[in-house]
Scaffold this motif. Structure first.
Motif, short mmCIF file in Angstrom:
data_model
loop_
_atom_site.label_atom_id
_atom_site.label_comp_id
_atom_site.label_asym_id
_atom_site.label_seq_id
_atom_site.Cartn_x
_atom_site.Cartn_y
_atom_site.Cartn_z
N ASP A 113 0.86 -1.19 0.00
CA ASP A 113 0.00 0.00 0.00
C ASP A 113 0.90 1.24 0.00
N THR A 114 0.89 1.98 -1.11
CA THR A 114 1.78 3.13 -1.23
C THR A 114 1.43 4.23 -0.24
N GLN A 115 0.16 4.41 0.10
CA GLN A 115 -0.21 5.43 1.08
C GLN A 115 0.33 5.05 2.46
N TYR A 116 0.27 3.76 2.79
CA TYR A 116 0.81 3.29 4.06
C TYR A 116 2.31 3.58 4.12
N THR A 117 3.02 3.29 3.03
CA THR A 117 4.46 3.52 3.01
C THR A 117 4.77 5.01 3.11
N LYS A 118 4.01 5.85 2.43
CA LYS A 118 4.21 7.30 2.52
C LYS A 118 3.97 7.78 3.96
N ASP A 119 2.91 7.28 4.60
CA ASP A 119 2.63 7.64 5.99
C ASP A 119 3.76 7.17 6.92
N ASP A 144 6.67 9.53 6.48
CA ASP A 144 6.37 10.78 7.18
C ASP A 144 6.55 10.63 8.69
#
Length: 122
Positions: free
Chosen positions: A3-9, A12
């Motif tokens: 999950d790219t959003q999970y990795t971005k979070d 961060d």
């Protein structure tokens, strides 16, 4: 599939943990396009002493646990606090003292990676 959003979070959250204790020279290496890379990202930062390197690792661990509910899969280097590696599976964090960072020069070893420097003003 990651999950790219999970990795971005997660990235961060790791950067938040670093900036909480004034880590320096924060660099994110995107390894996703490199064949045989064993993770998606490296996050590299510098601490100015054994105490700050240890504090950076503690801050990252607390921040990621609070914000993401995650703990590192593995941590190495806490014995001497000159280079601590924190493995979050898709993201590996390298916390160096300045001389160790210059010696190992991870950014050059992964020269094909897309490099993003995080500029912080403390």
């Amino acid at each position: 599939m990651v999950d790219t959003q999970y990795t971005k979070d997660l990235l961060d959250s790791i950067v938040d943990g670093i900036t909480n204790v004034k880590g320096e020279e924060i660099t994110i290496l995107d390894l996703r396009e490199i064949e045989n890379a064993f993770c998606e990202y490296f996050v590299v930062c510098t601490g100015n002493s054994n105490t700050q390197v240890s504090s950076l690792a503690g801050s990252i661990e607390r921040t990621v646990k609070t914000e993401m509910g995650e703990r590192p899969f593995h941590i190495e280097g806490k014995q001497n606090n000159q280079w601590i590696l924190m493995d979050y599976t898709h993201v590996i964090v390298h916390i160096f003292q300045k001389d160790q960072r210059e010696y190992y020069d991870i950014e050059s070893l992964w020269g094909d990676a897309i490099e993003t420097r995080i500029e912080m003003e403390y």
